[in-house]
Scaffold this active site. Structure first.
Site, short mmCIF file in Angstrom:
data_model
loop_
_atom_site.label_atom_id
_atom_site.label_comp_id
_atom_site.label_asym_id
_atom_site.label_seq_id
_atom_site.Cartn_x
_atom_site.Cartn_y
_atom_site.Cartn_z
N ASP A 219 0.83 -1.20 0.00
CA ASP A 219 0.00 0.00 0.00
C ASP A 219 0.87 1.26 0.00
OD1 ASP A 219 -2.30 1.48 0.03
OD2 ASP A 219 -2.71 1.20 2.16
N ASN B 181 -10.51 -2.68 -6.27
CA ASN B 181 -9.71 -1.82 -7.15
C ASN B 181 -10.34 -1.61 -8.54
OD1 ASN B 181 -6.47 -2.99 -5.90
ND2 ASN B 181 -7.66 -1.20 -5.31
C1 FPP Z 1 -1.71 0.15 -3.45
O1 FPP Z 1 -1.29 1.49 -3.47
C2 FPP Z 1 -1.15 -0.64 -4.56
C3 FPP Z 1 -1.87 -1.24 -5.56
C4 FPP Z 1 -3.34 -1.15 -5.66
C5 FPP Z 1 -1.23 -1.99 -6.66
C6 FPP Z 1 0.03 -2.73 -6.35
C7 FPP Z 1 0.75 -2.96 -7.61
C8 FPP Z 1 2.11 -2.92 -7.76
C9 FPP Z 1 3.06 -2.75 -6.66
C10 FPP Z 1 2.71 -3.00 -9.13
C11 FPP Z 1 2.70 -4.28 -9.85
C12 FPP Z 1 2.76 -5.52 -9.05
C13 FPP Z 1 3.17 -6.70 -9.52
C14 FPP Z 1 3.02 -7.91 -8.67
C15 FPP Z 1 3.78 -6.88 -10.85
P1 FPP Z 1 -2.40 2.63 -3.58
O2 FPP Z 1 -2.56 2.95 -5.01
O3 FPP Z 1 -3.64 2.19 -2.88
O4 FPP Z 1 -1.70 3.80 -2.80
P2 FPP Z 1 -2.40 4.95 -1.93
O5 FPP Z 1 -3.10 4.27 -0.80
O6 FPP Z 1 -1.24 5.78 -1.48
O7 FPP Z 1 -3.31 5.68 -2.85
#
Ligand code: FPP
Length: 250
Positions: free
Chosen positions: A21, A69
């Site tokens: 996250d 998501n």
């Molecule tokens: C949460 O951060 C992260 C995600 C929803 C996606 C995770 C994906 C990756 C790390 C990239 C690709 C992964 C792989 C396995 C190839 P957020 O967007 O919720 O952050 P925020 O809470 O700060 O808005």
């Protein structure tokens, strides 16, 4: 003594689950758009996967895309899907070199064809690898998974394959997407949020929860080591008293 040397390799968590996250906040802090945060998160994925495999963790499950998501802006979903295809194609040779098997949990049929095709290719190619299993939770939510399990069990009862009294904890676990692996013993969430967000709710019944302020793109293997050291310093009682545990180990 390095952080890594402080880890007791005999008492490693067999299964570590991570809620990655903070990509969006990381991007904002760097004056960039959210998708830049996801791109930067790939480096953290690579380092954490290598670090976990090197230690001897058997299963590493990463929450890469939740059912919830799908309600993000279309542009961000498309960017995440593109990143998945790109990363899986690029990293499959590294998975082979490191003897890591790729698997998924979640409603992967809802993913775009291109993502699914790439995933299946990598899953097939790495199927014989045995050092560690890297599980990507994709279009995953725990309530979806449990609902599915209940439907399948009900169907088996209806067809006479099972009796209601056959339903126990083990049978329920066997109907979850994670049936092949032990339950996570350690759940890590980055970015300072202390929630489990519909992730592996049944499986984390006895897991130790570890929350770190680090945003996911800044997470590295040393942060995994710190989480494992913290895990190893905790007393896991499974409902028993501290005194009972001490006398069992005396
Ligand atoms: C949460 O951060 C992260 C995600 C929803 C996606 C995770 C994906 C990756 C790390 C990239 C690709 C992964 C792989 C396995 C190839 P957020 O967007 O919720 O952050 P925020 O809470 O700060 O808005």
């Amino acid at each position: 003594m390095s952080l890594k040397e402080k880890i007791d390799l005999q008492r490693l968590p067999r299964h570590v689950a991570i809620i990655m996250d903070g990509n969006g906040r990381w991007a904002k802090q760097h004056g960039k758009i959210r998708t830049f945060g996801h791109q930067s998160g790939v480096k953290a994925v690579r380092d954490t996967v290598e670090g976990a495999a090197e230690l001897g963790v058997e299963v590493l499950t990463l929450y890469a895309f939740s059912t919830e998501n799908w309600s993000r802006p279309r542009f961000e979903i498309d960017a995440l899907m593109h990143l998945l295809v790109q990363t899986i194609s690029k990293e499959t040779p590294t998975l082979m070199e490191n003897n890591i098997r790729l698997a998924t949990i979640g409603n992967t049929e809802s993913l775009p064809d291109k993502v699914l095709k790439n995933l299946n290719k990598s899953i097939d190619k790495t199927a014989g690898n045995s050092r560690m299993t890297l599980v990507l939770a994709l279009s995953y939510s725990s309530r979806w998974e449990i609902t599915n399990a209940v439907q399948n069990i009900a169907r088996e009862v209806k067809e006479g394959l099972l009796k209601p009294e056959d339903i126990n904890e083990k049978l329920i676990s066997q109907h979850l997407n994670t049936a092949a692996w032990p339950d996570p013993e350690l759940l890590i969430r980055t970015s300072g949020e202390a929630r489990v967000s519909n992730y592996l709710l049944w499986q984390i019944a006895y897991a130790e929860l570890y929350f770190t302020q680090k945003l996911w793109p800044d997470f590295r293997r040393e942060d995994l080591y710190e989480a494992i050291i913290d895990f190893q310093n905790r007393e896991r009682r499974f409902g028993k008293t501290s005194e009972q545990l001490k006398s069992e180990h005396a």
